[in-house]
Design a protein around this motif. Structure first.
Motif, PDB file in Angstrom:
ATOM      1  N   CYS A  46       0.859  -1.188   0.000  1.00 40.55           N
ATOM      2  CA  CYS A  46       0.000   0.000   0.000  1.00 40.55           C
ATOM      3  C   CYS A  46       0.900   1.245   0.000  1.00 40.55           C
ATOM      4  O   CYS A  46       1.837   1.320   0.798  1.00 40.55           O
ATOM      5  CB  CYS A  46      -0.895  -0.023   1.234  1.00 40.55           C
ATOM      6  SG  CYS A  46      -1.748   1.536   1.544  1.00 40.55           S
ATOM      7  N   CYS A  49       0.035   3.070   3.910  1.00 36.98           N
ATOM      8  CA  CYS A  49       0.399   2.423   5.179  1.00 36.98           C
ATOM      9  C   CYS A  49       1.511   1.402   5.009  1.00 36.98           C
ATOM     10  O   CYS A  49       2.038   0.894   5.998  1.00 36.98           O
ATOM     11  CB  CYS A  49      -0.812   1.797   5.845  1.00 36.98           C
ATOM     12  SG  CYS A  49      -1.396   0.301   5.036  1.00 36.98           S
ATOM     13  N   VAL A  51       1.453  -1.669   3.980  1.00 37.73           N
ATOM     14  CA  VAL A  51       1.147  -3.085   4.238  1.00 37.73           C
ATOM     15  C   VAL A  51       1.486  -3.896   2.981  1.00 37.73           C
ATOM     16  O   VAL A  51       1.183  -3.472   1.871  1.00 37.73           O
ATOM     17  CB  VAL A  51      -0.340  -3.260   4.666  1.00 37.73           C
ATOM     18  CG1 VAL A  51      -1.323  -3.033   3.530  1.00 37.73           C
ATOM     19  CG2 VAL A  51      -0.558  -4.627   5.295  1.00 37.73           C
ATOM     20  N   CYS A  65      -4.340   0.421   0.035  1.00 36.69           N
ATOM     21  CA  CYS A  65      -5.122  -0.742   0.457  1.00 36.69           C
ATOM     22  C   CYS A  65      -6.543  -0.259   0.784  1.00 36.69           C
ATOM     23  O   CYS A  65      -6.792   0.946   0.933  1.00 36.69           O
ATOM     24  CB  CYS A  65      -4.478  -1.408   1.673  1.00 36.69           C
ATOM     25  SG  CYS A  65      -4.602  -0.470   3.205  1.00 36.69           S
ATOM     26  N   CYS A  68      -6.892   1.993   4.004  1.00 34.16           N
ATOM     27  CA  CYS A  68      -6.457   3.393   3.851  1.00 34.16           C
ATOM     28  C   CYS A  68      -7.430   4.173   2.962  1.00 34.16           C
ATOM     29  O   CYS A  68      -7.623   5.372   3.157  1.00 34.16           O
ATOM     30  CB  CYS A  68      -5.047   3.469   3.269  1.00 34.16           C
ATOM     31  SG  CYS A  68      -3.779   2.961   4.437  1.00 34.16           S
TER      32      CYS A  68
HETATM   33 ZN   LIG Z   1      -2.881   1.041   3.471  1.00 35.96          ZN
END
Ligand SMILES: [Zn+2]
Ligand SMILES: [Zn+2]
Length: 243
Positions: A46, A49, A51, A65, A68
């Motif tokens: 992402c 963030c 991830v 993602c 978010c």
């Molecule tokens: Zn994210």
């Protein structure tokens, strides 16, 4: 003098791998087997963030993602060195709970690459705070050790006590996102006198789980006028939705 002492000690006690007892050339390194077993966070991830995603199309149009996209975090960007798996736990748990404070050096070195742009641009490094009661039990804040080590490696300013955790929060691991947010609400404050207005802050922590704590820290600093807050952690818990 310090380096001389270190050299003498290194001759007497050869440095061990960060994650096991294999001797290595310099401390703060992995042995070859642990380096191969280490799972570094890599693309796709992402854009916000950080991830790890199973495939690029798992992100939305903006590269974010689903979480978010639905509820954008207060921080602009979060990045991590390692996936929080069994190898990462072998490094991080003793660092956190068993006084293996020398791991800060090796972990900070691993964090330099994913954090290169943020470290170069940030005005100040700030660790995620521990509550005083927990600090007394553990004697050190592992996030502060990482922030100080990164500051030393990259010659960036660091303010280890910029944030204060004023409420002794319950462990967040078993809580839902909503419960975590409620638990952390108002728990994190700026230390009076820490001038954050107009600054680009890089928040440092050992492990990022849901990002709720980092988000609460970012909210506190943005509310006080910070220009931008990013997050750099040693490890990142993968999103169970993508496992
Ligand atoms: Zn994210
Ligand atoms: Zn090893």
């Amino acid at each position: 003098m310090k380096t001389l002492m270190r050299r003498v000690l290194d001759t007497l006690l050869p440095p061990n791998c960060l994650a096991c007892d294999t001797p290595v050339e310099d401390d703060g390194q992995f042995c070859l087997a642990c380096f191969r077993a280490a799972n570094f966070v890599s693309a796709p991830m992402c854009v916000q963030c950080g991830v790890p995603l199973p495939y690029a199309a798992a992100a939305g149009a903006g590269g974010k993602c689903g979480r978010c996209e639905a509820v954008p975090p207060a921080f602009t960007q979060a990045r991590a060195a390692l996936r929080y798996d069994d190898t990462a736990k072998k490094l991080i748990l003793p660092f956190k709970y068993a006084d293996r404070t020398e791991s800060a050096r090796g972990l900070a070195r691993l964090m330099r690459r994913p954090g290169a742009d943020m470290l170069a641009a940030a005005d100040v490094l700030v660790p995620v705070p521990l509550h005083k009661a927990r600090l007394r039990g553990r004697r050190y804040n592992q996030a502060a050790l990482l922030a100080l080590e990164l500051a030393r490696l990259t010659r960036r300013p660091c303010v280890p006590d910029a944030l204060v955790r004023q409420k002794h929060t319950a462990p967040l691991e078993r809580m839902s996102l909503m419960q975590r947010q409620a638990e952390l609400h108002e728990a994190i404050r700026l230390r009076p006198g820490f001038a954050v207005a107009g600054k680009y802050v890089l928040l440092i922590d050992d492990v990022m789980t849901s990002g709720t704590t980092a988000n609460a820290c970012a909210q506190a600093m943005l509310a006080a006028g910070a220009k931008r807050v990013d997050v750099l952690t040693a490890a990142r818990v993968a999103d169970p939705r993508f496992e």
